[in-house]
Design a protein around this motif. Structure first.
Motif, mmCIF file in Angstrom:
data_model
loop_
_atom_site.group_PDB
_atom_site.id
_atom_site.type_symbol
_atom_site.label_atom_id
_atom_site.label_comp_id
_atom_site.label_asym_id
_atom_site.label_seq_id
_atom_site.Cartn_x
_atom_site.Cartn_y
_atom_site.Cartn_z
ATOM 1 N N VAL A 98 -21.248 11.337 11.738
ATOM 2 C CA VAL A 98 -22.494 11.394 10.970
ATOM 3 C C VAL A 98 -23.685 11.062 11.871
ATOM 4 C CG1 VAL A 98 -23.775 10.436 9.009
ATOM 5 C CG2 VAL A 98 -21.332 10.867 8.779
ATOM 6 N N ALA A 99 -23.506 10.072 12.762
ATOM 7 C CA ALA A 99 -24.593 9.699 13.676
ATOM 8 C C ALA A 99 -24.999 10.902 14.521
ATOM 9 C CB ALA A 99 -24.152 8.540 14.574
ATOM 10 N N LYS A 100 -23.973 11.653 14.941
ATOM 11 C CA LYS A 100 -24.231 12.835 15.763
ATOM 12 C C LYS A 100 -25.032 13.870 14.977
ATOM 13 C CE LYS A 100 -21.232 16.139 18.006
ATOM 14 N NZ LYS A 100 -19.790 16.349 18.275
ATOM 15 N N ILE A 101 -24.582 14.183 13.766
ATOM 16 C CA ILE A 101 -25.293 15.236 13.027
ATOM 17 C C ILE A 101 -26.644 14.753 12.533
ATOM 18 C CG2 ILE A 101 -23.267 16.615 12.394
ATOM 19 C CD1 ILE A 101 -23.220 15.334 9.723
ATOM 20 N N LYS A 102 -26.819 13.429 12.457
ATOM 21 C CA LYS A 102 -28.141 12.924 12.074
ATOM 22 C C LYS A 102 -29.068 12.819 13.278
ATOM 23 C CE LYS A 102 -27.237 10.694 7.754
ATOM 24 N NZ LYS A 102 -27.320 9.513 6.933
ATOM 25 N N GLY A 103 -28.572 13.194 14.435
ATOM 26 C CA GLY A 103 -29.437 13.252 15.608
ATOM 27 C C GLY A 103 -29.628 11.921 16.304
ATOM 28 N N PRO A 105 -29.253 9.662 19.263
ATOM 29 C CA PRO A 105 -28.913 9.980 20.652
ATOM 30 C C PRO A 105 -27.562 9.378 21.048
ATOM 31 C CG PRO A 105 -31.162 9.138 20.491
ATOM 32 C CD PRO A 105 -30.539 8.977 19.145
ATOM 33 N N ARG A 106 -26.837 10.116 21.877
ATOM 34 C CA ARG A 106 -25.477 9.739 22.260
ATOM 35 C C ARG A 106 -25.376 8.274 22.700
ATOM 36 N NH1 ARG A 106 -20.866 12.338 24.116
ATOM 37 N NH2 ARG A 106 -21.758 14.377 23.805
ATOM 38 N N LYS A 107 -26.337 7.832 23.532
ATOM 39 C CA LYS A 107 -26.281 6.472 24.093
ATOM 40 C C LYS A 107 -26.367 5.396 23.012
ATOM 41 C CE LYS A 107 -29.618 7.027 26.851
ATOM 42 N NZ LYS A 107 -30.649 7.475 27.664
ATOM 43 N N GLU A 108 -27.076 5.743 21.905
ATOM 44 C CA GLU A 108 -27.301 4.729 20.866
ATOM 45 C C GLU A 108 -26.227 4.744 19.788
ATOM 46 O OE1 GLU A 108 -31.235 5.197 19.225
ATOM 47 O OE2 GLU A 108 -32.034 5.549 21.232
ATOM 48 N N VAL A 113 -23.540 2.672 15.039
ATOM 49 C CA VAL A 113 -22.344 2.680 14.190
ATOM 50 C C VAL A 113 -21.885 1.244 13.957
ATOM 51 C CG1 VAL A 113 -19.888 3.297 14.119
ATOM 52 C CG2 VAL A 113 -21.595 5.025 14.746
ATOM 53 N N ASP A 114 -21.832 0.445 15.021
ATOM 54 C CA ASP A 114 -21.414 -0.955 14.876
ATOM 55 C C ASP A 114 -22.361 -1.710 13.953
ATOM 56 O OD1 ASP A 114 -19.154 -0.731 16.365
ATOM 57 O OD2 ASP A 114 -20.075 -1.369 18.248
ATOM 58 N N ALA A 115 -23.659 -1.496 14.160
ATOM 59 C CA ALA A 115 -24.650 -2.224 13.358
ATOM 60 C C ALA A 115 -24.526 -1.855 11.879
ATOM 61 C CB ALA A 115 -26.052 -1.921 13.866
#
Ligand SMILES: Nc1ncnc2c1ncn2[C@@H]1O[C@H](COP(=O)(O)OP(=O)(O)OP(=O)(O)O)[C@@H](O)[C@H]1O
Ligand SMILES: [Mg+2]
Length: 349
Positions: A98-103, A105-108, A113-115
């Motif tokens: 989901v983080a990926k499709i929500k844009g 950035p890879r580094k973050e 996700v952890d937060a």
């Protein structure tokens, strides 16, 4: 931060949302309250850009959801009624996806996700498959997903549904913390929840707004007049006459009699405080004044008053009908449609 203007949504012949307007200010926690089938989910779907309105418009974080859907979505986190999870993915993999499709950035991604797992309290299930989660945990993963990209606006459709009591309290605390930094709209059937978490509430019934105000104002304002509860140790006729004679008092009715003690409900003109005169009328006659307090409608009473009053039809069958149809739609077309919609929709971003 959120502005809804004359919003109407029809599903064929069914008008689910009927000319609804309201504003939510930045940092506010705004509650959506209404019986089953009132149009809460439908309004939220329009706000999150999942469905176009039939008429009217919605502006979220400065962007019209129809004209600038991607800009609006980027600033919105949405917890749908049925969180769209992929059963074969682990919680961590799903949130990373989901983080990926929500844009994000890879580094973050990992940090975000952890937060969000931490905030929604799902970290202990990070490696569990989504399909094997309990309902409460699925709800929490849905919330983690909504928080992932740290959006300005959060739209939460029944965020505490299916949670255990401890988790309900924790989720309410989390939502309160989110207010201020985020603008939050949440829907609920649970009346005390609104009083505890929301600064303002819109009550909707059959697609229409019946009230917008703070929970406190709703509880005091809606009577239209002020009502006091007065308990006096004196004969009821004498007391009634004395209270009725006070300027501003519109009605005195005997509520209870126990021995020589009589209790009255005393109504006065709206905005007129007659407590001093009430007390004086009793005390100067040498009677015992045992209790004097304002009677406020509870949120439950207001809700029932606003959502069942005007219709001539008996409220019970109408309510049952609505809930049955809304449930059918939630379990049938809506859930899967949403699940199918989310990734497809976001993949374009
Ligand atoms: N996809 C759909 N197709 C047709 N009618 C729908 C659809 N979704 C909702 N409705 C109807 O629109 C009305 C409002 O439904 P909505 O789901 O917005 O209510 P709600 O306030 O969220 O109710 P609940 O408290 O049960 O979640 C209902 O009469 C419902 O039957
Ligand atoms: Mg709903």
């Amino acid at each position: 931060m959120i502005e809804v203007q004359h919003l109407t949504k029809r599903y064929g012949p069914v008008t689910a949302v009927d000319d609804v307007s309201f504003r939510v200010e930045r940092g506010e926690i705004f509650g959506f309250l209404g019986p089953n089938g009132a149009g809460k989910t439908t309004t939220m779907r329009v706000l999150t850009g999942y469905m176009p309105p039939t008429e009217g418009r919605a502006i979220v974080a400065g962007y019209d959801v129809l004209d600038h859907p991607i800009e609006a979505k980027r600033r919105t986190g949405y917890l749908p009624e049925t969180p769209p999870l992929y059963p074969e993915m682990t919680v961590r993999d799903y949130l990373t996806f989901v983080a990926k499709i929500k844009g994000v950035p890879r580094k973050e991604r990992r940090v975000r996700v952890d937060a969000s797992m931490e905030r929604a309290r799902v970290a202990d299930m990070a490696n569990r498959h989504c399909g094997k989660l309990s309902k409460g945990y699925r709800q929490r993963v849905g919330l983690a997903q909504a928080l992932l990209h740290n959006p300005e606006v959060l739209i939460l459709d029944e965020p505490t549904a299916g949670l255990d009591p401890k988790q309900i309290i924790e989720t309410r605390e989390l939502i309160k913390q989110l207010g201020g930094d985020h603008t939050v709209i949440l829907s609920t059937h649970i009346l005390p929840e609104v009083g505890q978490t929301c600064q303002r509430v819109v009550i909707i019934n059959k697609g229409r707004v019946v009230a917008v105000d703070s929970p406190e104002n709703l509880t005091s304002r809606l009577r239209g007049s002020e009502t006091m509860y007065v308990q006096v140790d004196a004969t009821s006729e004498d007391t009634k006459r004395a209270l009725e004679a006070i300027p501003g008092v519109t009605q005195v009715s005997l509520a209870d009699t126990r021995g020589t003690v009589n209790s009255f409900e005393v109504s006065s003109e709206a905005g007129r405080d007659v407590r001093r005169e009430l007390a004086a009328a009793v005390v100067t006659r040498g009677w015992g004044l045992l209790e004097l307090r304002p009677l406020r409608m509870s949120l439950e009473e207001i809700f029932l008053h606003l959502t069942t009053d005007e219709s001539a039809a008996p409220p019970e069958p109408a309510g049952a009908d609505l809930s049955a149809s809304a449930e059918a739609s939630a379990d049938g077309q809506v859930g899967p449609a949403e699940a199918a919609h989310e990734p497809g929709e976001n993949a374009h971003e």
